[in-house]
Motif scaffolding. Structure first.
Motif, PDB file in Angstrom:
ATOM      1  N   PHE A  19       0.835  -1.200   0.000  1.00 23.68           N
ATOM      2  CA  PHE A  19       0.000   0.000   0.000  1.00 23.68           C
ATOM      3  C   PHE A  19       0.871   1.252   0.000  1.00 23.68           C
ATOM      4  CE2 PHE A  19      -2.692  -3.359   1.549  1.00 23.68           C
ATOM      5  CZ  PHE A  19      -3.891  -3.129   0.886  1.00 23.68           C
ATOM      6  N   TYR A  20       0.426   2.247  -0.744  1.00 23.03           N
ATOM      7  CA  TYR A  20       1.215   3.455  -0.993  1.00 23.03           C
ATOM      8  C   TYR A  20       1.594   4.191   0.288  1.00 23.03           C
ATOM      9  CZ  TYR A  20       2.660   7.590  -3.634  1.00 23.03           C
ATOM     10  OH  TYR A  20       3.388   8.616  -4.177  1.00 23.03           O
ATOM     11  N   ALA A 140       2.297  -4.388  -5.640  1.00 24.85           N
ATOM     12  CA  ALA A 140       1.010  -5.024  -5.349  1.00 24.85           C
ATOM     13  C   ALA A 140       0.210  -5.207  -6.630  1.00 24.85           C
ATOM     14  CB  ALA A 140       0.230  -4.192  -4.348  1.00 24.85           C
ATOM     15  N   PHE A 141       0.264  -4.197  -7.505  1.00 23.74           N
ATOM     16  CA  PHE A 141      -0.442  -4.279  -8.784  1.00 23.74           C
ATOM     17  C   PHE A 141       0.041  -5.493  -9.581  1.00 23.74           C
ATOM     18  CE2 PHE A 141      -1.280  -3.269 -13.217  1.00 23.74           C
ATOM     19  CZ  PHE A 141      -2.530  -2.663 -13.189  1.00 23.74           C
ATOM     20  N   GLU A 260     -17.634  -8.268  -1.561  1.00 23.13           N
ATOM     21  CA  GLU A 260     -16.742  -9.267  -0.962  1.00 23.13           C
ATOM     22  C   GLU A 260     -16.658 -10.493  -1.862  1.00 23.13           C
ATOM     23  OE1 GLU A 260     -16.110 -11.664   3.254  1.00 23.13           O
ATOM     24  OE2 GLU A 260     -17.458  -9.935   3.158  1.00 23.13           O
ATOM     25  N   TYR A 261     -17.780 -10.809  -2.503  1.00 26.60           N
ATOM     26  CA  TYR A 261     -17.817 -11.930  -3.448  1.00 26.60           C
ATOM     27  C   TYR A 261     -16.956 -11.620  -4.663  1.00 26.60           C
ATOM     28  CZ  TYR A 261     -19.772 -15.201  -6.925  1.00 26.60           C
ATOM     29  OH  TYR A 261     -19.911 -16.167  -7.893  1.00 26.60           O
ATOM     30  N   ILE A 262     -17.191 -10.454  -5.237  1.00 27.99           N
ATOM     31  CA  ILE A 262     -16.564 -10.140  -6.518  1.00 27.99           C
ATOM     32  C   ILE A 262     -15.079  -9.803  -6.391  1.00 27.99           C
ATOM     33  CG2 ILE A 262     -16.933  -7.647  -6.696  1.00 27.99           C
ATOM     34  CD1 ILE A 262     -17.562 -10.355  -9.368  1.00 27.99           C
ATOM     35  N   LEU A 266      -8.730 -10.125  -4.334  1.00 28.96           N
ATOM     36  CA  LEU A 266      -7.982  -9.116  -3.577  1.00 28.96           C
ATOM     37  C   LEU A 266      -7.790  -9.566  -2.133  1.00 28.96           C
ATOM     38  CD1 LEU A 266      -9.550  -5.775  -4.870  1.00 28.96           C
ATOM     39  CD2 LEU A 266      -7.508  -6.979  -5.674  1.00 28.96           C
ATOM     40  N   LYS A 267      -8.802 -10.208  -1.582  1.00 31.21           N
ATOM     41  CA  LYS A 267      -8.701 -10.730  -0.220  1.00 31.21           C
ATOM     42  C   LYS A 267      -7.587 -11.763  -0.139  1.00 31.21           C
ATOM     43  CE  LYS A 267     -10.217 -11.330   4.033  1.00 31.21           C
ATOM     44  NZ  LYS A 267     -10.144 -10.288   5.069  1.00 31.21           N
ATOM     45  N   ASP A 268      -7.479 -12.592  -1.167  1.00 28.02           N
ATOM     46  CA  ASP A 268      -6.469 -13.658  -1.175  1.00 28.02           C
ATOM     47  C   ASP A 268      -5.056 -13.121  -1.372  1.00 28.02           C
ATOM     48  OD1 ASP A 268      -8.547 -15.432  -0.862  1.00 28.02           O
ATOM     49  OD2 ASP A 268      -8.623 -16.029  -2.970  1.00 28.02           O
ATOM     50  N   THR A 269      -4.916 -12.022  -2.113  1.00 26.60           N
ATOM     51  CA  THR A 269      -3.571 -11.510  -2.411  1.00 26.60           C
ATOM     52  C   THR A 269      -3.124 -10.381  -1.495  1.00 26.60           C
ATOM     53  OG1 THR A 269      -4.556 -10.073  -4.107  1.00 26.60           O
ATOM     54  CG2 THR A 269      -3.622 -12.171  -4.846  1.00 26.60           C
ATOM     55  N   LEU A 270      -4.077  -9.515  -1.083  1.00 22.23           N
ATOM     56  CA  LEU A 270      -3.722  -8.346  -0.273  1.00 22.23           C
ATOM     57  C   LEU A 270      -4.248  -8.402   1.151  1.00 22.23           C
ATOM     58  CD1 LEU A 270      -4.365  -5.379  -2.748  1.00 22.23           C
ATOM     59  CD2 LEU A 270      -2.210  -6.540  -2.276  1.00 22.23           C
ATOM     60  N   GLY A 271      -5.159  -9.342   1.408  1.00 23.98           N
ATOM     61  CA  GLY A 271      -5.775  -9.408   2.727  1.00 23.98           C
ATOM     62  C   GLY A 271      -6.880  -8.397   2.903  1.00 23.98           C
ATOM     63  N   SER A 272      -7.320  -7.780   1.796  1.00 25.80           N
ATOM     64  CA  SER A 272      -8.370  -6.764   1.840  1.00 25.80           C
ATOM     65  C   SER A 272      -9.187  -6.835   0.560  1.00 25.80           C
ATOM     66  CB  SER A 272      -7.755  -5.364   1.984  1.00 25.80           C
ATOM     67  OG  SER A 272      -8.716  -4.366   1.737  1.00 25.80           O
ATOM     68  N   THR A 273     -10.486  -6.590   0.665  1.00 22.99           N
ATOM     69  CA  THR A 273     -11.336  -6.570  -0.527  1.00 22.99           C
ATOM     70  C   THR A 273     -11.535  -5.154  -1.059  1.00 22.99           C
ATOM     71  OG1 THR A 273     -13.316  -6.482   0.878  1.00 22.99           O
ATOM     72  CG2 THR A 273     -12.601  -8.661   0.119  1.00 22.99           C
ATOM     73  N   SER A 274     -10.734  -4.215  -0.617  1.00 22.82           N
ATOM     74  CA  SER A 274     -10.899  -2.824  -1.023  1.00 22.82           C
ATOM     75  C   SER A 274     -10.396  -2.599  -2.451  1.00 22.82           C
ATOM     76  CB  SER A 274     -10.153  -1.885  -0.067  1.00 22.82           C
ATOM     77  OG  SER A 274     -10.282  -0.549  -0.494  1.00 22.82           O
TER      78      SER A 274
END
Length: 343
Positions: A19-20, A140-141, A260-262, A266-274
């Motif tokens: 994260f930046y 991260a990208f 959260e579904y879609i 991101l949850k799997d790679t960054l730990g966040s769905t943001s």
């Protein structure tokens, strides 16, 4: 050790982040501003830096904030919050590693006076106080992109259909998450835009998707992957209406606000769905390429505050460039204006 050496040692002790706001780029920029302030306003050099650093208090910190805001046209509280966080980390490093102790940064209680002064200075300067999420970093990208491509390029229609009833690690959900995430990475669109994209908005022959009335050509790789997604979608959606959403859940129903579904990927790679953090990285790239901020707002549907925040981050990055190149850029733009010839 030299004064500048303390900065280099401090930065070398940091690890980069996805994260930046916690990235080495951010830490480097903020500590450079602080050093610039100390050199110009306090005359810090290799002979006196230890003494000066031990005496930095809330008055000096608020002066440094005013220096940063006025010199670099800072508009957001978020930027100053990051600045203070980096300075605090720097003083903690000085205490632990170089035995340069400043009691004002030594504990939460001692630091509260500085924090109160900072908050008051932010109000005094009229900074925008909206809490804004930080963009992701380039590393991260790339991490997200590699994971999405790994999933999308291992496409097997029969496997996806046979296993779509699984409640955990559902392959249809993961596949859809990867394709939507890549679209956000390309366009920087806000979450709410996803469900507004209809089946009719995707032209598989021309490799174009229409988003908020903008027709966008897809990169070749994403275009091929979108065709695979469309094949999967046609197998799980009973509603053939072209005005039905393009992106659907595993049972063929509209995604709606099931973010959260879609954004499971991101949850799997960054730990966040943001997804906003991902979108803001892309918006920053658009700004760097000179895209009009108003058009970015129209395409992505992010508010002007979020777009201006991305602009501020880009501007702050550019201050690291050679001043000569900045002058050359400004001069060339002024000379290209119609009024230049008239005047």
């Amino acid at each position: 050790m030299s004064f500048n050496g303390t900065k280099e040692l401090f930065l070398s002790s940091r690890t980069d982040s996805d994260f930046y706001n916690r990235s080495l780029t951010t830490y480097k920029r903020k500590i450079e501003v602080f050093f610039e302030f100390l050199t110009e306003d306090y005359g810090v050099n290799d002979n006196n830096y230890k003494e000066v650093l031990r005496g930095i208090d809330n008055i000096a910190i608020t002066k440094s904030i005013e220096f940063y805001v006025k010199r670099y046209s800072i508009s957001f509280k978020n930027t100053i919050d990051l600045y203070i966080s980096v300075i605090k980390s720097y003083f903690e490093f000085l205490n632990k590693k170089l035995d340069i102790r400043n009691d004002n940064f030594d504990s939460a209680i001692s630091f509260s006076a500085i924090k109160n002064s900072v908050d008051n200075k932010i109000i005094e300067l009229g900074l925008e106080t909206t809490e804004l999420k930080s963009p992701i970093t380039e590393q991260a990208f790339v991490k997200i992109l590699n994971r999405c491509d790994e999933i999308l390029n291992s496409y097997n229609l029969n496997y996806l259909l046979e296993n779509r009833g699984k409640s955990r690690k559902n392959p249809v959900q993961v596949f859809t998450s990867a394709i939507v995430t890549k679209l956000v990475m390309l366009t920087g669109i806000k979450n709410q835009v996803i469900d507004t994209i209809k089946l009719k908005d995707y032209d598989s022959e021309l490799n174009i998707v229409t988003i908020n009335n903008f027709s966008i050509h897809l990169p070749n790789g994403l275009g091929k992957q979108m065709k695979r997604y469309l094949e999967l979608r046609n197998c799980i959606v009973n509603n053939k209406d072209e005005n039905y959403p393009l992106f659907v859940k595993r049972d063929g129903t509209s995604i709606g606000i099931a973010y959260e579904y879609i954004f499971k990927i991101l949850k799997d790679t960054l730990g966040s769905t943001s997804a906003e953090c991902v979108a803001k990285y892309t918006i920053m790239q658009m700004i760097k390429k000179g895209m009009n901020l108003y058009l970015i707002k129209m395409l992505t549907k992010f508010g002007i505050e979020s777009c201006l925040h991305c602009q501020e981050l880009v501007n702050d990055e550019k201050t690291n460039e050679d001043i000569t190149s900045q002058n050359r850029y400004i001069d060339s733009k002024i000379r290209s204006m119609d009024v230049f010839d008239l005047l």
